[in-house]
Scaffold this motif. Structure first.
Motif, PDB file in Angstrom:
ATOM      1  N   GLY A   1       0.851  -1.179   0.000  1.00 31.91           N
ATOM      2  CA  GLY A   1       0.000   0.000   0.000  1.00 31.91           C
ATOM      3  C   GLY A   1       0.890   1.233   0.000  1.00 31.91           C
ATOM      4  N   TYR A   2       0.530   2.219  -0.800  1.00 31.46           N
ATOM      5  CA  TYR A   2       1.314   3.449  -0.911  1.00 31.46           C
ATOM      6  C   TYR A   2       0.607   4.551  -0.135  1.00 31.46           C
ATOM      7  CZ  TYR A   2       3.547   0.889  -4.694  1.00 31.46           C
ATOM      8  OH  TYR A   2       4.210  -0.057  -5.424  1.00 31.46           O
ATOM      9  N   ASN A   3       1.373   5.283   0.664  1.00 32.95           N
ATOM     10  CA  ASN A   3       0.832   6.375   1.466  1.00 32.95           C
ATOM     11  C   ASN A   3       1.363   7.690   0.921  1.00 32.95           C
ATOM     12  OD1 ASN A   3      -0.553   4.762   3.556  1.00 32.95           O
ATOM     13  ND2 ASN A   3       1.517   4.054   3.991  1.00 32.95           N
ATOM     14  N   LEU A   4       0.445   8.515   0.421  1.00 27.55           N
ATOM     15  CA  LEU A   4       0.803   9.782  -0.201  1.00 27.55           C
ATOM     16  C   LEU A   4       0.015  10.907   0.449  1.00 27.55           C
ATOM     17  CD1 LEU A   4       0.549   8.435  -3.830  1.00 27.55           C
ATOM     18  CD2 LEU A   4       2.656   8.887  -2.609  1.00 27.55           C
ATOM     19  N   ASN A   5       0.338  12.120   0.074  1.00 21.65           N
ATOM     20  CA  ASN A   5      -0.424  13.285   0.510  1.00 21.65           C
ATOM     21  C   ASN A   5      -0.936  14.018  -0.708  1.00 21.65           C
ATOM     22  OD1 ASN A   5      -0.119  13.160   3.419  1.00 21.65           O
ATOM     23  ND2 ASN A   5       2.044  13.565   3.041  1.00 21.65           N
ATOM     24  N   GLY A   6      -2.085  14.635  -0.558  1.00 24.99           N
ATOM     25  CA  GLY A   6      -2.663  15.409  -1.642  1.00 24.99           C
ATOM     26  C   GLY A   6      -3.265  16.693  -1.110  1.00 24.99           C
TER      27      GLY A   6
ATOM     28  N   ASP B   1       5.789  11.480  -3.243  1.00 23.98           N
ATOM     29  CA  ASP B   1       5.596  10.119  -3.705  1.00 23.98           C
ATOM     30  C   ASP B   1       5.924   9.144  -2.585  1.00 23.98           C
ATOM     31  OD1 ASP B   1       8.419   9.936  -3.575  1.00 23.98           O
ATOM     32  OD2 ASP B   1       8.615  10.514  -5.660  1.00 23.98           O
ATOM     33  N   ASP B   2       5.743   7.854  -2.839  1.00 20.39           N
ATOM     34  CA  ASP B   2       6.055   6.813  -1.868  1.00 20.39           C
ATOM     35  C   ASP B   2       6.710   5.644  -2.595  1.00 20.39           C
ATOM     36  OD1 ASP B   2       6.231   5.498   0.575  1.00 20.39           O
ATOM     37  OD2 ASP B   2       4.178   4.753   0.512  1.00 20.39           O
ATOM     38  N   THR B   3       7.715   5.040  -1.971  1.00 17.89           N
ATOM     39  CA  THR B   3       8.458   3.931  -2.565  1.00 17.89           C
ATOM     40  C   THR B   3       8.344   2.696  -1.684  1.00 17.89           C
ATOM     41  OG1 THR B   3      10.042   5.462  -3.571  1.00 17.89           O
ATOM     42  CG2 THR B   3      10.727   3.163  -3.370  1.00 17.89           C
ATOM     43  N   LYS B   4       8.086   1.559  -2.315  1.00 18.70           N
ATOM     44  CA  LYS B   4       7.980   0.278  -1.618  1.00 18.70           C
ATOM     45  C   LYS B   4       8.779  -0.774  -2.377  1.00 18.70           C
ATOM     46  CE  LYS B   4       4.776   1.692   1.326  1.00 18.70           C
ATOM     47  NZ  LYS B   4       5.005   1.821   2.740  1.00 18.70           N
ATOM     48  N   SER B   5       9.196  -1.818  -1.669  1.00 16.70           N
ATOM     49  CA  SER B   5       9.794  -2.989  -2.308  1.00 16.70           C
ATOM     50  C   SER B   5       8.675  -3.936  -2.689  1.00 16.70           C
ATOM     51  CB  SER B   5      10.755  -3.696  -1.351  1.00 16.70           C
ATOM     52  OG  SER B   5      11.894  -2.904  -1.127  1.00 16.70           O
ATOM     53  N   VAL B   6       8.678  -4.390  -3.942  1.00 17.28           N
ATOM     54  CA  VAL B   6       7.664  -5.308  -4.436  1.00 17.28           C
ATOM     55  C   VAL B   6       8.346  -6.463  -5.148  1.00 17.28           C
ATOM     56  CG1 VAL B   6       5.875  -3.537  -4.660  1.00 17.28           C
ATOM     57  CG2 VAL B   6       7.384  -4.023  -6.590  1.00 17.28           C
ATOM     58  N   VAL B   7       7.619  -7.556  -5.314  1.00 19.65           N
ATOM     59  CA  VAL B   7       8.118  -8.722  -6.049  1.00 19.65           C
ATOM     60  C   VAL B   7       7.239  -8.899  -7.284  1.00 19.65           C
ATOM     61  CG1 VAL B   7       8.556 -11.195  -5.983  1.00 19.65           C
ATOM     62  CG2 VAL B   7       8.949  -9.802  -3.931  1.00 19.65           C
TER      63      VAL B   7
ATOM     64  N   ILE C   1      11.081 -11.274  -9.087  1.00 16.17           N
ATOM     65  CA  ILE C   1      12.171 -10.299  -9.060  1.00 16.17           C
ATOM     66  C   ILE C   1      11.792  -9.208  -8.070  1.00 16.17           C
ATOM     67  CG2 ILE C   1      13.466  -8.582 -10.386  1.00 16.17           C
ATOM     68  CD1 ILE C   1      12.893 -10.302 -12.873  1.00 16.17           C
ATOM     69  N   THR C   2      12.712  -8.918  -7.132  1.00 20.80           N
ATOM     70  CA  THR C   2      12.469  -7.853  -6.165  1.00 20.80           C
ATOM     71  C   THR C   2      12.828  -6.515  -6.807  1.00 20.80           C
ATOM     72  OG1 THR C   2      12.935  -9.314  -4.305  1.00 20.80           O
ATOM     73  CG2 THR C   2      13.039  -6.947  -3.879  1.00 20.80           C
ATOM     74  N   ALA C   3      11.929  -5.557  -6.696  1.00 20.43           N
ATOM     75  CA  ALA C   3      12.132  -4.241  -7.320  1.00 20.43           C
ATOM     76  C   ALA C   3      11.651  -3.157  -6.370  1.00 20.43           C
ATOM     77  CB  ALA C   3      11.374  -4.174  -8.640  1.00 20.43           C
ATOM     78  N   LYS C   4      12.075  -1.944  -6.650  1.00 25.62           N
ATOM     79  CA  LYS C   4      11.588  -0.762  -5.941  1.00 25.62           C
ATOM     80  C   LYS C   4      10.523  -0.104  -6.802  1.00 25.62           C
ATOM     81  CE  LYS C   4      14.458  -0.636  -2.395  1.00 25.62           C
ATOM     82  NZ  LYS C   4      14.022  -0.791  -1.032  1.00 25.62           N
ATOM     83  N   SER C   5       9.360   0.123  -6.239  1.00 30.41           N
ATOM     84  CA  SER C   5       8.254   0.743  -6.956  1.00 30.41           C
ATOM     85  C   SER C   5       7.921   2.082  -6.299  1.00 30.41           C
ATOM     86  CB  SER C   5       7.037  -0.178  -6.931  1.00 30.41           C
ATOM     87  OG  SER C   5       5.932   0.446  -7.539  1.00 30.41           O
ATOM     88  N   THR C   6       7.994   3.152  -7.082  1.00 31.60           N
ATOM     89  CA  THR C   6       7.678   4.496  -6.603  1.00 31.60           C
ATOM     90  C   THR C   6       6.416   4.985  -7.298  1.00 31.60           C
ATOM     91  OG1 THR C   6      10.021   4.977  -6.259  1.00 31.60           O
ATOM     92  CG2 THR C   6       8.534   6.864  -6.372  1.00 31.60           C
ATOM     93  N   VAL C   7       5.435   5.412  -6.513  1.00 36.36           N
ATOM     94  CA  VAL C   7       4.143   5.840  -7.048  1.00 36.36           C
ATOM     95  C   VAL C   7       3.874   7.282  -6.653  1.00 36.36           C
ATOM     96  CG1 VAL C   7       1.647   5.445  -6.939  1.00 36.36           C
ATOM     97  CG2 VAL C   7       3.203   3.516  -7.075  1.00 36.36           C
TER      98      VAL C   7
END
Length: 194
Positions: free
Chosen positions: A53-58, A83-89, A93-99
């Motif tokens: 889950g990504y936690n952002l502000n608006g 933005d928010d960055t999480k580690s995902v699979v 493959i483990t990757a960094k996802s920034t939303v």
């Protein structure tokens, strides 16, 4: 011109017409504006095997117009803050996802009633458009994507009147209802009646 843009344009025209009608009757304009800060929670169906889950502000602005003592039309514009960055699979493959939330807008009908002279409760329903961008990086590879979500949207909240023209409020809004992804926010609002 998109269908959504036409809906927003029609909402603003209706709000302006209702404002003129209210002024002609001598009942005041019924026009109000709100500024809100909102933590936004994104639970995205992005193909990751371990979803994050990504936690952002608006920040959002709403311009509304009463068209009946208990009904208003509203137009909303907003933008993401950071933005928010999480580690995902993804595919083992483990990757960094920034939303990031780039921007969002909406058009709503809002039903409201006073429980006391100071406390108002309301519900809103309409359509919202949200533009999101994401960057997924694994090692030296990265991919950036963006998406636009047009969906039915709804919310519930309450306002506390400080005086006849100013109020503060709190609401929960679900910005999308289609698909498996979920975007919602809790907003702290400051409002002014013109």
């Amino acid at each position: 011109m998109t269908k959504f843009t036409k809906i927003v344009g029609l909402t603003l025209v209706l709000a302006a017409a209702a404002s003129v009608q209210a002024q002609q009757k001598g009942q005041g304009s019924g026009l109000y504006g709100e500024l809100a800060i909102s933590p936004i929670k994104l639970d995205l169906d992005d193909g990751a095997q371990s979803k994050a889950g990504y936690n952002l502000n608006g920040m959002r602005v709403i311009l509304g117009q009463k068209i009946h003592p208990n009904l208003s039309v509203e137009g909303m514009l907003g933008m993401g803050l950071g933005d928010d960055t999480k580690s995902v699979v993804i595919n083992n493959i483990t990757a960094k996802s920034t939303v990031k939330v780039n921007n969002f807008m909406g058009a709503y009908l809002r039903a409201h009633t006073l429980l006391t002279p100071e406390l108002e409760v309301f519900g809103r329903a309409g359509f919202a458009r949200m533009k999101l961008s994401a960057t997924v990086a694994a090692g030296n590879l990265s991919e950036k994507t963006s998406s636009i979500d047009n969906s039915f949207s709804y919310g519930l909240g309450m306002n506390y009147n400080l005086n006849k023209t100013t109020y503060v409020g709190l609401d929960v809004t679900r910005y999308n209802t289609e698909g498996k992804s979920k975007v919602q926010g809790v907003s702290l609002t400051a409002g002014y009646r013109f």
